[in-house]
Design an enzyme around this catalytic site. Structure first.
Site, PDB file in Angstrom:
ATOM      1  N   HIS A 151      -9.765 -30.529  22.472  1.00 24.40           N
ATOM      2  CA  HIS A 151     -10.705 -29.743  21.666  1.00 24.40           C
ATOM      3  C   HIS A 151     -12.011 -29.519  22.415  1.00 24.40           C
ATOM      4  O   HIS A 151     -12.673 -28.519  22.222  1.00 24.40           O
ATOM      5  CB  HIS A 151     -10.967 -30.454  20.324  1.00 24.40           C
ATOM      6  CG  HIS A 151     -11.718 -29.628  19.323  1.00 24.40           C
ATOM      7  ND1 HIS A 151     -12.087 -30.092  18.091  1.00 24.40           N
ATOM      8  CD2 HIS A 151     -12.170 -28.351  19.371  1.00 24.40           C
ATOM      9  CE1 HIS A 151     -12.740 -29.142  17.432  1.00 24.40           C
ATOM     10  NE2 HIS A 151     -12.805 -28.081  18.187  1.00 24.40           N
ATOM     11  N   GLY A 167      -6.186 -24.833  14.215  1.00 23.40           N
ATOM     12  CA  GLY A 167      -7.592 -25.092  13.900  1.00 23.40           C
ATOM     13  C   GLY A 167      -8.226 -23.942  13.147  1.00 23.40           C
ATOM     14  O   GLY A 167      -9.387 -24.028  12.747  1.00 23.40           O
ATOM     15  N   GLY A 172       0.862  -1.183   0.000  1.00 23.41           N
ATOM     16  CA  GLY A 172       0.000   0.000   0.000  1.00 23.41           C
ATOM     17  C   GLY A 172       0.893   1.227   0.000  1.00 23.41           C
ATOM     18  O   GLY A 172       2.130   1.109  -0.055  1.00 23.41           O
ATOM     19  N   SER A 173       0.271   2.405   0.122  1.00 19.23           N
ATOM     20  CA  SER A 173       1.058   3.640   0.052  1.00 19.23           C
ATOM     21  C   SER A 173       2.191   3.658   1.075  1.00 19.23           C
ATOM     22  O   SER A 173       3.313   4.068   0.779  1.00 19.23           O
ATOM     23  CB  SER A 173       0.135   4.837   0.277  1.00 19.23           C
ATOM     24  OG  SER A 173      -0.641   4.612   1.452  1.00 19.23           O
ATOM     25  N   GLU A 202      -4.115 -10.411   2.820  1.00 19.58           N
ATOM     26  CA  GLU A 202      -3.000 -10.574   3.754  1.00 19.58           C
ATOM     27  C   GLU A 202      -2.969 -11.938   4.449  1.00 19.58           C
ATOM     28  O   GLU A 202      -1.911 -12.420   4.845  1.00 19.58           O
ATOM     29  CB  GLU A 202      -2.982  -9.437   4.767  1.00 19.58           C
ATOM     30  CG  GLU A 202      -2.513  -8.104   4.184  1.00 19.58           C
ATOM     31  CD  GLU A 202      -3.586  -7.338   3.410  1.00 19.58           C
ATOM     32  OE1 GLU A 202      -4.694  -7.888   3.219  1.00 19.58           O
ATOM     33  OE2 GLU A 202      -3.312  -6.190   3.005  1.00 19.58           O
ATOM     34  N   HIS A 225       0.361  -4.124   4.932  1.00 19.09           N
ATOM     35  CA  HIS A 225      -0.040  -2.726   4.813  1.00 19.09           C
ATOM     36  C   HIS A 225      -0.750  -2.262   6.086  1.00 19.09           C
ATOM     37  O   HIS A 225      -1.936  -2.546   6.279  1.00 19.09           O
ATOM     38  CB  HIS A 225      -0.956  -2.584   3.598  1.00 19.09           C
ATOM     39  CG  HIS A 225      -1.372  -1.163   3.333  1.00 19.09           C
ATOM     40  ND1 HIS A 225      -0.504  -0.102   3.434  1.00 19.09           N
ATOM     41  CD2 HIS A 225      -2.563  -0.636   2.953  1.00 19.09           C
ATOM     42  CE1 HIS A 225      -1.143   1.010   3.137  1.00 19.09           C
ATOM     43  NE2 HIS A 225      -2.391   0.724   2.855  1.00 19.09           N
ATOM     44  N   GLU A 270       4.011   1.443   2.160  1.00 16.22           N
ATOM     45  CA  GLU A 270       5.113   0.496   1.914  1.00 16.22           C
ATOM     46  C   GLU A 270       5.876   0.820   0.630  1.00 16.22           C
ATOM     47  O   GLU A 270       6.917   0.229   0.361  1.00 16.22           O
ATOM     48  CB  GLU A 270       4.592  -0.946   1.801  1.00 16.22           C
ATOM     49  CG  GLU A 270       4.047  -1.515   3.104  1.00 16.22           C
ATOM     50  CD  GLU A 270       2.685  -0.925   3.432  1.00 16.22           C
ATOM     51  OE1 GLU A 270       1.899  -0.739   2.487  1.00 16.22           O
ATOM     52  OE2 GLU A 270       2.441  -0.600   4.600  1.00 16.22           O
TER      53      GLU A 270
HETATM   54  C1  LIG Z   1     -11.300 -19.330  10.789  1.00 16.08           C
HETATM   55  C2  LIG Z   1     -12.295 -20.390  11.149  1.00 16.08           C
HETATM   56  N1  LIG Z   1     -13.611 -20.152  11.033  1.00 16.08           N
HETATM   57  C3  LIG Z   1     -14.509 -21.114  11.347  1.00 16.08           C
HETATM   58  C4  LIG Z   1     -14.101 -22.338  11.806  1.00 16.08           C
HETATM   59  C5  LIG Z   1     -15.102 -23.395  12.239  1.00 16.08           C
HETATM   60  N2  LIG Z   1     -15.077 -24.578  11.371  1.00 16.08           N
HETATM   61  C6  LIG Z   1     -14.473 -25.715  11.742  1.00 16.08           C
HETATM   62  S1  LIG Z   1     -14.627 -26.922  10.646  1.00 16.08           S
HETATM   63  C7  LIG Z   1     -15.527 -25.956   9.610  1.00 16.08           C
HETATM   64  C8  LIG Z   1     -16.040 -26.495   8.319  1.00 16.08           C
HETATM   65  C9  LIG Z   1     -15.003 -26.598   7.248  1.00 16.08           C
HETATM   66  O1  LIG Z   1     -15.606 -27.005   6.066  1.00 16.08           O
HETATM   67  P1  LIG Z   1     -14.858 -27.881   4.991  1.00 16.08           P
HETATM   68  O2  LIG Z   1     -13.501 -27.372   4.758  1.00 16.08           O
HETATM   69  O3  LIG Z   1     -15.733 -28.013   3.798  1.00 16.08           O
HETATM   70  O4  LIG Z   1     -14.653 -29.274   5.674  1.00 16.08           O
HETATM   71  P2  LIG Z   1     -15.734 -30.307   6.225  1.00 16.08           P
HETATM   72  O5  LIG Z   1     -16.131 -29.825   7.556  1.00 16.08           O
HETATM   73  O6  LIG Z   1     -16.867 -30.327   5.261  1.00 16.08           O
HETATM   74  O7  LIG Z   1     -14.967 -31.562   6.274  1.00 16.08           O
HETATM   75  C10 LIG Z   1     -15.716 -24.694  10.154  1.00 16.08           C
HETATM   76  C11 LIG Z   1     -16.462 -23.607   9.503  1.00 16.08           C
HETATM   77  C12 LIG Z   1     -12.706 -22.526  11.963  1.00 16.08           C
HETATM   78  N3  LIG Z   1     -12.214 -23.660  12.458  1.00 16.08           N
HETATM   79  N4  LIG Z   1     -11.836 -21.561  11.609  1.00 16.08           N
END
Ligand SMILES: Cc1ncc(C[n+]2csc(CCOP(=O)(O)OP(=O)(O)O)c2C)c(N)n1
Length: 504
Positions: A261, A380, A9-10, A31, A54, A12
């Site tokens: 988890h 995750g 961006g500007s 990003e 940026h 940088e």
């Molecule tokens: C940044 C983020 N947003 C939301 C989630 C919640 N989340 C966990 S699994 C999932 C579904 C992912 O879908 P896909 O890649 O199609 O895989 P599937 O679950 O169908 O195997 C989501 C939205 C996350 N882990 N990270």
């Protein structure tokens, strides 16, 4: 660091003045893609990657993958533009009011140097800190007018990062291992990161120890077809205890004890089992709920254990059995997809994965058996692995095929990475496991006793159209007989090729 991942961006632009010939700039169109690509590149090269973002807006977009890099222990030096110092009091357009606070919880060190003259030394320090165990991202905010100031050269230095284990504790673990009736190892990403793969195999064979992978490990740290390979620990306390039952000694190598988890209760390890941990991360060692931890590089720790005399003979335990082969059928099942990929992929190919609900099937049907050949995100946080695959391909595709396996949902968090893959002309294969929604969330809903989920279906995304519009080739596969030929062709493709697989 001569490859810079960025989105400019500007604030940088002066950075590009007299841009040196021996540097290259890799453009990411958002990003989070920039940081994801740098993460894959840094992990594949074993060196910190340099990033330029940026101002506050760019860092904001990048935060999800900065968090993931922090959890991945990936060394990154992140620079971000800031407005000129003289107008900072007037809250100018595109400035960052608290530049270092924004990424602060998820970087190891952050700084906005007090003077332009201090910027080069700050970048050097950021590099050394990023590379010290445990590796991770660092951040420097650089006001735009600093690039035009003259500074002293920063001296080239050598820093040792090696962490040797406490000899007394190595002896204690060694003696306890020798006396153990049924030892188990739990290997985490630290083994692969430390290049300690062969040493861990030797130690497991010497002690006839069953080897489990720590929950949610972001790397593969033990050959998954080895006779001592037991499988993957789930991220659930009670189930981990059940898997490890019957072992009197558990040695965790390069692994947290443990990544959970969901909420769980009761003991963290089976009754009667003693826990030892070797890990390069003092803060992770500090929160382990039980046992003895040695803060050291896994490589040095295992090397030290290998210098001991052979232990008494033990019976050989039985590792996991191979998954039974599946037949094609008409529609494509997840096991059939993973099995076909396992059959067709080059032995030395690298897998980068982000496909939550297929991971267990992948672990059963697509065994990984070489070091530095599997990457996923430790946090995750979705949106990491598609750009990370591009970064890995940038580092390795001259000699190895990079195969990305992404859920349709995961791929959409950072789909712009396809443009970078095409722009860089990277020969890579991108498999979309397309089940039309967020299947992992449906699976998870039973845990919270939710009958009807909303916001989890993703119909109508044209992945082949998306791939083509971003400069890649693409093909959709809907029936099992078409899968093998489509994957075989994609695995030969000299440019990035996306295979959109409709799975049952
Ligand atoms: C940044 C983020 N947003 C939301 C989630 C919640 N989340 C966990 S699994 C999932 C579904 C992912 O879908 P896909 O890649 O199609 O895989 P599937 O679950 O169908 O195997 C989501 C939205 C996350 N882990 N990270």
């Amino acid at each position: 660091m001569t490859t810079i991942f960025g989105n400019p961006g500007s604030t940088e632009l002066p950075f590009f003045r007299e841009f040196p010939d021996d540097f290259r700039y890799v453009l990411g169109l958002q990003e989070s893609v920039v940081v994801g690509m740098a993460d894959g590149y840094a992990q594949a090269t074993g060196n910190a990657a340099l990033i330029n973002l940026h101002s506050a807006a760019g860092v904001g977009h990048a935060m999800g993958n900065i968090f993931t890099a922090y959890r991945n222990r990936t060394p990154l030096v992140i620079t971000a533009g800031q407005q000129a110092r003289s107008i900072l009091p007037y809250e100018p357009f595109l400035f960052a009011s608290e530049a270092t606070k924004l990424p602060e919880p998820y970087v190891k060190w952050c700084n906005e140097p007090a003077r332009a003259e201090d910027v080069p030394a700050a970048i050097a320090r950021a590099y050394y800190v990023a590379m010290q165990a445990p590796c991770g991202p660092t951040f420097i905010s650089i006001p735009v007018d600093d690039w035009d100031r003259t500074t002293d050269r920063v001296a080239k230095r050598t820093l040792s990062h090696s962490l040797h284990p406490d000899p007394g504790l190595v002896t204690a673990i060694g003696e306890r291992l020798d006396r153990s009736a049924r030892p188990a190892f739990v290997v985490g990403p630290g083994v692969d990161r430390d290049n300690a793969w062969d040493e861990v195999v030797r130690l497991a064979e010497r002690h006839q120890a069953l080897v489990w992978v720590s929950p949610m490990s972001s790397r593969c740290s033990f050959p998954e077809r080895h006779r001592l390979f037991a499988g993957f620990l789930p991220a659930i306390r009670e189930q981990i205890v059940k898997c490890l039952e019957g072992h009197d000694l558990i040695l965790a190598l390069g692994a947290p004890v443990f990544t959970y988890h969901i909420e769980g209760f009761g003991p963290h390890v089976p009754a009667g089992a003693e826990l030892f941990q070797m890990i390069d991360d003092a803060s992770v060692a500090a929160w382990s709920p039980t046992g003895t931890s040695i803060v050291c590089s896994v490589r040095h720790g295992v090397d030290a254990l290998l210098t001991r005399a052979d232990p008494p003979d033990r019976p050989t335990p039985r590792g996991r059995s191979a998954a039974p082969p599946v037949s094609a059928g008409d529609r494509i099942s997840m096991p059939y997809l993973m099995q076909t990929l396992a059959d067709l992929r080059p032995a030395d190919s690298i897998i980068v994965e982000e496909s939550p609900s297929s991971r267990r099937t992948m672990q059963a049907y697509l065994p990984i058996d070489r070091p530095n050949s599997f990457f996923t995100c430790a946090s995750g946080g979705l949106g990491h692995s598609l750009p990370a695959a591009v970064g890995v391909a940038l580092a390795k595709s001259a000699t190895q095929r990079i195969i990305g396996i992404f859920g349709d949902g995961s791929a959409m968090y950072s789909i712009q990475a396809l443009w970078s893959a095409a722009d860089l002309k990277l020969p890579m294969t991108i498999v979309i496991v397309n089940n039309g929604g967020y299947a992992a969330l449906s699976e998870f809903s039973s845990h919270f006793n939710i009958k009807q989920l909303v916001g989890t279906k993703l119909p109508g995304i044209d992945f082949v159209g998306l791939a083509r519009s971003l400069g890649c080739t693409g093909v959709r596969v809907e029936c099992a007989p078409d899968l093998g030929p489509a994957l075989a062709a994609a695995l030969q493709s000299p440019v990035p090729c996306l295979v959109d697989v409709a799975v049952a």
